[in-house]
Scaffold this motif. Structure first.
Motif, PDB file in Angstrom:
ATOM      1  N   ASP A 153      -4.828  10.906   2.514  1.00 47.58           N
ATOM      2  CA  ASP A 153      -6.147  10.404   2.116  1.00 47.58           C
ATOM      3  C   ASP A 153      -6.522   8.862   2.135  1.00 47.58           C
ATOM      4  O   ASP A 153      -5.265   8.161   2.223  1.00 47.58           O
ATOM      5  N   MET A 154      -7.500   8.346   2.326  1.00 48.21           N
ATOM      6  CA  MET A 154      -7.854   7.223   2.613  1.00 48.21           C
ATOM      7  C   MET A 154      -7.968   6.291   1.093  1.00 48.21           C
ATOM      8  O   MET A 154      -8.484   7.069   0.311  1.00 48.21           O
ATOM      9  N   PHE A 187       0.835  -1.065   0.137  1.00 46.47           N
ATOM     10  CA  PHE A 187       0.116  -0.117   0.012  1.00 46.47           C
ATOM     11  C   PHE A 187       1.018   1.070  -0.190  1.00 46.47           C
ATOM     12  O   PHE A 187       1.718   1.387   0.900  1.00 46.47           O
ATOM     13  N   TYR A 188       0.503   2.017  -0.986  1.00 46.72           N
ATOM     14  CA  TYR A 188       1.330   3.589  -0.897  1.00 46.72           C
ATOM     15  C   TYR A 188       0.369   4.434  -0.912  1.00 46.72           C
ATOM     16  O   TYR A 188      -0.661   4.498  -1.687  1.00 46.72           O
ATOM     17  N   ALA A 189       0.351   5.490   0.079  1.00 47.55           N
ATOM     18  CA  ALA A 189      -0.518   6.719   0.067  1.00 47.55           C
ATOM     19  C   ALA A 189      -0.017   7.833  -0.533  1.00 47.55           C
ATOM     20  O   ALA A 189       1.208   8.028  -0.587  1.00 47.55           O
ATOM     21  N   VAL A 190      -0.762   8.870  -0.796  1.00 49.91           N
ATOM     22  CA  VAL A 190      -0.205   9.926  -1.316  1.00 49.91           C
ATOM     23  C   VAL A 190       0.273  10.906  -0.087  1.00 49.91           C
ATOM     24  O   VAL A 190      -0.443  11.163   1.018  1.00 49.91           O
ATOM     25  N   PHE A 224      -7.680   2.540   4.157  1.00 44.79           N
ATOM     26  CA  PHE A 224      -6.200   2.467   4.338  1.00 44.79           C
ATOM     27  C   PHE A 224      -5.831   3.927   4.495  1.00 44.79           C
ATOM     28  O   PHE A 224      -5.786   4.792   3.325  1.00 44.79           O
ATOM     29  N   ALA A 225      -4.926   4.540   5.523  1.00 42.84           N
ATOM     30  CA  ALA A 225      -4.148   5.680   5.620  1.00 42.84           C
ATOM     31  C   ALA A 225      -3.167   5.820   6.278  1.00 42.84           C
ATOM     32  O   ALA A 225      -3.055   4.836   7.227  1.00 42.84           O
ATOM     33  N   ILE A 226      -2.336   6.826   6.329  1.00 41.84           N
ATOM     34  CA  ILE A 226      -1.201   6.543   7.206  1.00 41.84           C
ATOM     35  C   ILE A 226      -1.012   8.019   7.694  1.00 41.84           C
ATOM     36  O   ILE A 226      -1.299   9.058   7.208  1.00 41.84           O
ATOM     37  N   GLU A 227      -0.542   7.994   9.191  1.00 43.72           N
ATOM     38  CA  GLU A 227      -0.549   9.294   9.734  1.00 43.72           C
ATOM     39  C   GLU A 227       0.716   9.407  10.397  1.00 43.72           C
ATOM     40  O   GLU A 227       1.497   8.417  10.712  1.00 43.72           O
ATOM     41  N   MET A 276      -1.689  16.497   2.977  1.00 46.15           N
ATOM     42  CA  MET A 276      -2.311  15.733   4.027  1.00 46.15           C
ATOM     43  C   MET A 276      -2.814  16.503   4.853  1.00 46.15           C
ATOM     44  O   MET A 276      -2.929  17.801   5.065  1.00 46.15           O
ATOM     45  N   THR A 277      -4.130  15.742   5.699  1.00 49.55           N
ATOM     46  CA  THR A 277      -4.827  16.590   6.498  1.00 49.55           C
ATOM     47  C   THR A 277      -4.288  16.772   7.913  1.00 49.55           C
ATOM     48  O   THR A 277      -3.923  15.997   8.598  1.00 49.55           O
ATOM     49  N   LEU A 278      -3.839  17.970   8.549  1.00 48.08           N
ATOM     50  CA  LEU A 278      -3.243  18.113   9.636  1.00 48.08           C
ATOM     51  C   LEU A 278      -4.232  18.525  10.891  1.00 48.08           C
ATOM     52  O   LEU A 278      -5.323  19.132  10.696  1.00 48.08           O
ATOM     53  N   ASP A 279      -3.918  17.907  11.913  1.00 46.86           N
ATOM     54  CA  ASP A 279      -4.860  17.896  13.096  1.00 46.86           C
ATOM     55  C   ASP A 279      -3.888  18.806  13.931  1.00 46.86           C
ATOM     56  O   ASP A 279      -2.882  18.522  14.758  1.00 46.86           O
TER      57      ASP A 279
END
Length: 278
Positions: A126-127, A107-110, A218-221, A114-117
């Motif tokens: 993104d999912m 799996f490779y995410a963009v 799937f997403a990565i943080e 990214m969405t910052l908290d």
């Protein structure tokens, strides 16, 4: 009446009678390639693929004129555990699938926009979504770092100046359960790496709390990012956002279970009506 009530109880207990299955990716034909490659190298396209005819995935391939990029899900059988840079995108850190199997997913995410908290300082990609042909009771998945991600977290590189070891940085994979209504039922977080530990082996992660799902997201943080908003890329992850995955285990009711359920419902309705008319 007693026998009917007993039949009702037995029928509903059959809900526990489930067909266990595992998506292993061994059935995906890679030919002589080490990993999935686009049919045409200089053409942007989306490629859909499946494993076991029950789990469906895709990846987006973009041709930029002189180079390419991709995102989503691919299958790999690459065994390179020594090359530490971006030229080695498709190998797990173990050089194989879970349990020494030949093939596994990547799996490779963009890693940009990214969405910052702001409250935690963590940013999330993104999912990306994989789906099943029907609703299943998801059980577990095997996860591992890729070689590229592992060494970037361990040693740092041109994009990640700081190793994750001994720092306050972390990177996680988030897996979301998506129910039949298209809503997120729950999520599971798996630690790819933190200041205390970087995963260097396959780990089986329990997904049963996600319940009945028709898809997984799937997403990565990570809290180690750079702000490239002025260049149009927004918040970007500094560590490579790749994860290897294998053995997606799930359960589906057996056909006989459905028959018992419908039979039990008919009995229940008949009992209820007789009691009302008595």
């Amino acid at each position: 009446m007693k026998n009917k009530i007993m039949a009702l109880g037995l029928a509903f207990s059959a809900l526990c009678s489930l067909n266990a299955a595992v998506v292993t990716f061994e059935d995906v034909d890679l030919g002589s390639n080490k990993y999935m490659e686009p049919a045409v190298q200089d053409q942007t396209a989306t490629y859909d693929w499946s494993s076991g005819n029950v789990a469906y995935f895709s990846y987006d391939y973009t041709w930029w004129g002189s180079y390419s990029s991709w995102q989503g899900f691919k299958v790999s059988k690459d065994t390179d555990t020594s090359t530490k840079d971006y030229t080695n995108q498709y190998s797990s850190i173990t050089g194989s699938g879970a349990g020494g199997s030949s093939q596994y997913g990547i799996f490779y995410a963009v890693s940009s926009n990214m969405t910052l908290d702001s409250s935690t300082g963590a940013a999330t990609t993104d999912m990306s979504i994989m789906s099943f042909e029907e609703e299943v009771q998801i059980s577990s998945i095997d996860l591992a770092n890729t070689t590229y991600s592992y060494y970037s977290m361990l040693e740092g590189d041109g994009y990640a100046a700081s190793p994750i070891t001994g720092s306050d940085y972390y990177m996680n994979l988030i897996i979301y359960g998506i129910d039949a209504n298209g809503d997120v039922s729950d999520m599971i977080t798996w630690s790819m790496g933190s200041g205390e530990k970087i995963s260097d082996s396959w780990e089986t992660v329990d997904l049963s709390s996600l319940g009945g799902v028709i898809a997984l997201g799937f997403a990565i943080e990570t809290n180690y990012t750079s702000d490239y908003t002025q260049y149009g890329s927004g918040i970007c992850a500094n560590y490579p956002v790749y994860v290897a995955f294998d053995n997606i285990a799930y359960n589906v009711p057996e056909p006989s279970t459905y028959a018992l359920i419908f039979g039990a419902l008919a009995i229940a309705i008949a009992v209820f009506r007789r009691r009302k008319s008595a």
